[in-house]
Design a protein around this motif. Structure first.
Motif, PDB file in Angstrom:
ATOM      1  N   ALA A 179      11.922  40.252 -49.854  1.00 20.64           N
ATOM      2  CA  ALA A 179      10.516  40.588 -49.552  1.00 20.64           C
ATOM      3  C   ALA A 179      10.168  40.212 -48.124  1.00 20.64           C
ATOM      4  CB  ALA A 179       9.594  39.863 -50.521  1.00 20.64           C
ATOM      5  N   ASN A 180       9.704  41.174 -47.386  1.00 19.41           N
ATOM      6  CA  ASN A 180       9.325  40.933 -46.002  1.00 19.41           C
ATOM      7  C   ASN A 180       7.843  41.193 -45.750  1.00 19.41           C
ATOM      8  OD1 ASN A 180      10.456  40.416 -43.171  1.00 19.41           O
ATOM      9  ND2 ASN A 180       9.248  42.260 -42.864  1.00 19.41           N
ATOM     10  N   SER A 181       7.262  42.046 -46.584  1.00 21.70           N
ATOM     11  CA  SER A 181       5.829  42.316 -46.482  1.00 21.70           C
ATOM     12  C   SER A 181       5.359  42.910 -47.804  1.00 21.70           C
ATOM     13  CB  SER A 181       5.520  43.281 -45.336  1.00 21.70           C
ATOM     14  OG  SER A 181       6.127  44.531 -45.569  1.00 21.70           O
ATOM     15  N   ILE A 182       4.047  42.855 -48.018  1.00 18.96           N
ATOM     16  CA  ILE A 182       3.456  43.411 -49.228  1.00 18.96           C
ATOM     17  C   ILE A 182       2.225  44.226 -48.839  1.00 18.96           C
ATOM     18  CG2 ILE A 182       2.253  42.894 -51.393  1.00 18.96           C
ATOM     19  CD1 ILE A 182       4.023  40.487 -51.724  1.00 18.96           C
ATOM     20  N   SER A 183       2.178  45.454 -49.325  1.00 17.63           N
ATOM     21  CA  SER A 183       0.974  46.265 -49.172  1.00 17.63           C
ATOM     22  C   SER A 183       0.410  46.512 -50.563  1.00 17.63           C
ATOM     23  CB  SER A 183       1.292  47.592 -48.470  1.00 17.63           C
ATOM     24  OG  SER A 183       2.218  48.348 -49.221  1.00 17.63           O
ATOM     25  N   PHE A 184      -0.850  46.896 -50.630  1.00 21.89           N
ATOM     26  CA  PHE A 184      -1.445  47.151 -51.940  1.00 21.89           C
ATOM     27  C   PHE A 184      -2.530  48.211 -51.831  1.00 21.89           C
ATOM     28  CE2 PHE A 184      -4.074  43.856 -50.059  1.00 21.89           C
ATOM     29  CZ  PHE A 184      -5.358  44.193 -50.420  1.00 21.89           C
ATOM     30  N   GLU A 185      -2.843  48.809 -52.975  1.00 26.00           N
ATOM     31  CA  GLU A 185      -3.901  49.808 -53.037  1.00 26.00           C
ATOM     32  C   GLU A 185      -4.853  49.465 -54.176  1.00 26.00           C
ATOM     33  OE1 GLU A 185      -2.473  53.784 -53.226  1.00 26.00           O
ATOM     34  OE2 GLU A 185      -1.182  53.572 -51.465  1.00 26.00           O
ATOM     35  N   LYS A 186      -6.127  49.362 -53.861  1.00 21.73           N
ATOM     36  CA  LYS A 186      -7.145  49.166 -54.892  1.00 21.73           C
ATOM     37  C   LYS A 186      -7.264  50.446 -55.702  1.00 21.73           C
ATOM     38  CE  LYS A 186     -11.040  47.355 -53.471  1.00 21.73           C
ATOM     39  NZ  LYS A 186     -12.232  47.115 -52.633  1.00 21.73           N
ATOM     40  N   ASP A 227       9.305  39.582 -39.112  1.00 22.69           N
ATOM     41  CA  ASP A 227       9.218  38.346 -39.881  1.00 22.69           C
ATOM     42  C   ASP A 227       9.414  37.161 -38.947  1.00 22.69           C
ATOM     43  OD1 ASP A 227       9.186  36.366 -41.728  1.00 22.69           O
ATOM     44  OD2 ASP A 227      10.973  36.991 -42.810  1.00 22.69           O
ATOM     45  N   ARG A 228       8.304  36.574 -38.524  1.00 25.45           N
ATOM     46  CA  ARG A 228       8.366  35.423 -37.629  1.00 25.45           C
ATOM     47  C   ARG A 228       8.165  34.114 -38.390  1.00 25.45           C
ATOM     48  NH1 ARG A 228       4.713  38.984 -34.854  1.00 25.45           N
ATOM     49  NH2 ARG A 228       5.731  40.075 -33.144  1.00 25.45           N
ATOM     50  N   LYS A 269       7.120  31.714 -46.072  1.00 22.00           N
ATOM     51  CA  LYS A 269       7.067  33.171 -46.158  1.00 22.00           C
ATOM     52  C   LYS A 269       6.303  33.665 -47.383  1.00 22.00           C
ATOM     53  CE  LYS A 269      10.565  35.837 -47.414  1.00 22.00           C
ATOM     54  NZ  LYS A 269      11.802  36.657 -47.421  1.00 22.00           N
ATOM     55  N   HIS A 270       6.649  33.164 -48.545  1.00 25.20           N
ATOM     56  CA  HIS A 270       6.040  33.663 -49.773  1.00 25.20           C
ATOM     57  C   HIS A 270       4.536  33.386 -49.824  1.00 25.20           C
ATOM     58  CE1 HIS A 270      10.213  33.475 -51.875  1.00 25.20           C
ATOM     59  NE2 HIS A 270      10.095  34.505 -51.071  1.00 25.20           N
ATOM     60  N   GLN A 271       4.125  32.220 -49.374  1.00 23.33           N
ATOM     61  CA  GLN A 271       2.704  31.889 -49.405  1.00 23.33           C
ATOM     62  C   GLN A 271       1.909  32.821 -48.489  1.00 23.33           C
ATOM     63  OE1 GLN A 271       1.124  29.686 -51.519  1.00 23.33           O
ATOM     64  NE2 GLN A 271      -0.633  30.834 -50.717  1.00 23.33           N
ATOM     65  N   LYS A 272       2.481  33.143 -47.348  1.00 24.17           N
ATOM     66  CA  LYS A 272       1.783  34.039 -46.432  1.00 24.17           C
ATOM     67  C   LYS A 272       1.717  35.457 -46.991  1.00 24.17           C
ATOM     68  CE  LYS A 272       2.277  31.488 -42.159  1.00 24.17           C
ATOM     69  NZ  LYS A 272       2.503  31.555 -40.706  1.00 24.17           N
ATOM     70  N   LEU A 273       2.764  35.839 -47.729  1.00 27.44           N
ATOM     71  CA  LEU A 273       2.732  37.161 -48.375  1.00 27.44           C
ATOM     72  C   LEU A 273       1.664  37.199 -49.460  1.00 27.44           C
ATOM     73  CD1 LEU A 273       6.553  37.967 -48.698  1.00 27.44           C
ATOM     74  CD2 LEU A 273       4.913  38.957 -47.091  1.00 27.44           C
ATOM     75  N   ILE A 274       1.545  36.115 -50.214  1.00 26.34           N
ATOM     76  CA  ILE A 274       0.506  36.025 -51.247  1.00 26.34           C
ATOM     77  C   ILE A 274      -0.877  36.064 -50.610  1.00 26.34           C
ATOM     78  CG2 ILE A 274      -0.512  34.522 -53.007  1.00 26.34           C
ATOM     79  CD1 ILE A 274       2.385  33.489 -53.526  1.00 26.34           C
ATOM     80  N   ASP A 275      -1.041  35.332 -49.518  1.00 27.19           N
ATOM     81  CA  ASP A 275      -2.337  35.278 -48.825  1.00 27.19           C
ATOM     82  C   ASP A 275      -2.757  36.645 -48.283  1.00 27.19           C
ATOM     83  OD1 ASP A 275      -2.483  32.591 -49.352  1.00 27.19           O
ATOM     84  OD2 ASP A 275      -1.780  31.963 -47.371  1.00 27.19           O
ATOM     85  N   ALA A 276      -1.783  37.532 -48.062  1.00 19.16           N
ATOM     86  CA  ALA A 276      -2.086  38.853 -47.504  1.00 19.16           C
ATOM     87  C   ALA A 276      -2.611  39.822 -48.563  1.00 19.16           C
ATOM     88  CB  ALA A 276      -0.840  39.444 -46.844  1.00 19.16           C
ATOM     89  N   THR A 277      -2.557  39.412 -49.824  1.00 19.21           N
ATOM     90  CA  THR A 277      -3.065  40.276 -50.897  1.00 19.21           C
ATOM     91  C   THR A 277      -4.498  39.894 -51.250  1.00 19.21           C
ATOM     92  OG1 THR A 277      -2.149  38.826 -52.616  1.00 19.21           O
ATOM     93  CG2 THR A 277      -0.733  40.592 -51.812  1.00 19.21           C
ATOM     94  N   ALA A 278      -5.060  40.554 -52.250  1.00 21.90           N
ATOM     95  CA  ALA A 278      -6.462  40.308 -52.615  1.00 21.90           C
ATOM     96  C   ALA A 278      -6.617  40.232 -54.128  1.00 21.90           C
ATOM     97  CB  ALA A 278      -7.353  41.418 -52.053  1.00 21.90           C
TER      98      ALA A 278
END
Length: 359
Positions: A240-247, A178-179, A185-194
């Motif tokens: 929350a440090n990261s978010i992964s997801f599965e379609k 987490d840099r 932080k939260h906005q970048k986590l949101i941006d990492a999703t789809a």
């Protein structure tokens, strides 16, 4: 983020081999987002048996770039990635040795698809890349060439991620850094999703899944989670440090994966509900449920055998429809069959699926 690679070498004594070809596919868990493929001039002779195996000879490499000329590109495409290969210890050793010769310390986290396959795809006669992919129906072109082998490894790794119901690959093998400052932080986590239908996982600083969510639009659901001000939501936001997801591709698979993984992972911040015993049977003992997949021409499959849920997964059905043994190998088996049966039965009572094939 993963860098899935394959390397062809000259052969020879241990740690004296030279690279003749390299292929790297940068993979975000869903799709290839970057790639690098190149022949390499090893500045040494290729062993004759290697020439016969790969088809790469010294004449082909005479005008190819030398390793130092592509080293920067390799560093860039693998930065912040976990290296994935079929027998990673070999490819990583070769790559690290080449960088050592340049005076550069090349360090990356690694995953081995041989070891993962042995843990997640049991009872295979061979775990060599060629034989394993053939038994699983994974297409392979240009065997023993870097690009062909690496692409086959990508498809194998996608299957392994799908079968990894305990999320051991993500939770135990990937380091998270987490840099970011707290404000962004939260906005970048949101941006990492789809904006896709599926299931998402909130990880803490150690990679542990602390919350599982689902929805028709994952990005919107994550955004809602970070806007809530309940005590539970604030704890999730802080950790929350990261978010992964599965379609998932369809509502049935979304429900199935969500509830099964709640039981399997028991995330700290999900509500735990007690379920009533479920005793209803399906109308037929043996059948296949076919629904919309994640991509065009892909199908989501659930196999019901002896009135129990055997497993679920994805396939194009081009080869596997009449090959039940291969289909079973591709599917992720379900441990909590009573829960899966309740979810599927309740869904079928109220909703339509694309197709049901009775066996």
């Amino acid at each position: 983020m993963y860098a899935i690679l394959d390397i062809e070498t000259t052969g020879g004594k241990f740690n004296e081999e030279g690279i003749t070809e390299i292929a790297i596919y940068k993979f975000d868990g869903h799709a290839i987002v970057d790639q690098f493929i190149s022949l390499i001039n090893p500045e040494k002779e290729i062993q004759k048996f290697v020439v016969k195996l790969t088809g790469i000879n010294n004449a082909m490499l005479r005008n190819a770039p030398k390793f130092y000329e592509v080293a920067k590109r390799i560093i860039e495409i693998t930065k912040d990635c976990t290296l994935v290969a079929h027998n990673t210890s070999f490819d990583y050793r070769i790559l690290s040795t080449e960088f050592e010769r340049l005076g550069y310390d090349f360090n990356r986290n690694t995953l081995c698809t041989v070891e993962l396959s042995q843990a997640l795809i049991l009872d295979q006669p061979s775990y060599s890349l060629g034989k394993l992919t053939k038994s699983l129906g994974i297409p392979m072109t240009d065997r023993h060439r870097a690009s062909g082998d690496a692409l086959a490894t990508v498809q194998l790794f996608k299957l392994l991620l799908e079968k990894d119901v305990h999320k051991n690959i993500i939770q135990n093998s990937v380091k998270y850094y987490d840099r970011r400052i707290e404000k962004d932080k939260h906005q970048k986590l949101i941006d990492a999703t789809a904006k896709v239908m599926g299931v998402f996982y909130v990880h803490d600083s150690e990679g542990k899944v602390i919350f599982i969510g689902r929805g028709k639009n994952i990005k919107a659901e994550v955004n809602k989670l970070f806007l809530k001000d309940t005590k539970r939501s604030i704890k999730i936001q802080d950790r929350a440090n990261s978010i992964s997801f599965e379609k998932t591709g369809n509502e049935l698979f979304t429900r199935l994966k969500y509830y099964i993984e709640l039981e399997t992972l028991s995330p700290k911040y999900n509500f735990k509900k007690k379920r009533k015993p479920f005793h209803q049977n399906f109308n037929n003992d043996n059948f296949i449920i076919i629904d919309k997949g994640r991509e065009v021409e892909e199908h989501a499959i659930i196999l019901i055998e002896n009135n129990n849920v055997f497993g679920y997964g994805y396939t194009n059905l081009a080869y596997q429809e009449n090959k039940l043994d291969i289909l079973k190998t591709l599917l992720t088996t379900i441990e909590n069959k009573e829960l899966a049966k309740a979810i599927i039965k309740n869904y079928l009572n109220k909703n339509k699926v694309q197709k049901i094939i009775r066996l």
